[in-house]
Design a protein around this motif. Sequence first.
Motif, PDB file in Angstrom:
ATOM      1  N   UNK A   1       0.055  -4.317   6.520  1.00 16.40           N
ATOM      2  CA  UNK A   1       1.152  -4.958   7.251  1.00 16.40           C
ATOM      3  C   UNK A   1       0.892  -6.452   7.448  1.00 16.40           C
ATOM      4  N   UNK A   2      -0.351  -6.817   7.693  1.00 14.62           N
ATOM      5  CA  UNK A   2      -0.663  -8.245   7.843  1.00 14.62           C
ATOM      6  C   UNK A   2      -0.434  -8.968   6.513  1.00 14.62           C
ATOM      7  N   UNK A   3      -0.772  -8.317   5.410  1.00 15.51           N
ATOM      8  CA  UNK A   3      -0.547  -8.915   4.096  1.00 15.51           C
ATOM      9  C   UNK A   3       0.945  -9.158   3.854  1.00 15.51           C
ATOM     10  N   UNK A   4       1.771  -8.183   4.225  1.00 15.46           N
ATOM     11  CA  UNK A   4       3.222  -8.343   4.070  1.00 15.46           C
ATOM     12  C   UNK A   4       3.742  -9.456   4.976  1.00 15.46           C
ATOM     13  N   UNK A   5       3.191  -9.519   6.176  1.00 12.31           N
ATOM     14  CA  UNK A   5       3.597 -10.574   7.109  1.00 12.31           C
ATOM     15  C   UNK A   5       3.244 -11.952   6.557  1.00 12.31           C
TER      16      UNK A   5
END
Length: 223
Positions: free
Chosen positions: A194-198
């Motif tokens: 999720x952090x990567x997508x953010x």
Amino acid sequence: MKVLIVEDDLDTAQFIARGLEQSGDSATHCDNAEQALLSASTHPFDVIIFDRLLPSMDGLDAVRILRQSKIVTPIIMLTALSETSDRVAGLNAGADDYLVKPFAFSELYARLKALTRRQPLTPKALELVVADLTLERTTRQVKRADTHIDLMPKEYQILEYLMLNPKQLVTKTMLLEQVWGFSFDPKTSLVQTHVSRLRNKIDKPFTTELIKTVRGSGYIISD
């Protein structure tokens, strides 16, 4: 507590008001959203109980109007709509909690007390800013360099928590607890994914990286 009850069913409203008064609290009743908007903007309340299905205006629209008007009083939605999507819609509109009918007064009262113990949002805290990145908590709008950024709910929650703690280390465990409600590590790449997508939305299109990885520890957001 001073409680505003926005409920068009008189029996339900009287049931709640009676329980509050027996507990030593005060209750003000509105049976429509328009009256509630006027009352909430002109009188101080500790918490507001908002029915979802109201005549002439949906409770969600009324909550949005309150938040856009910088009314930061805690709000609990009280409704017969029980689908997960309904709960998400209520929280996204600006409500702080969501309770499905039928309900026990003891649970409602416990939730009201919990909401009043929270640190109230100040107008300054409604807008979070890190460098050229802004997050408007009442509308959940995110912009960077005047470019609107669409985030999925979990991405938004991660970013909000990071921006509430700028220049501070936010660990994977902290994000699991705050965003997913996990009290244990599920041993997955949930947070990293999720952090990567953010980052792909917040950092990749711009020249300056704001979300930084502290290897083996977590993340820091800073300019």
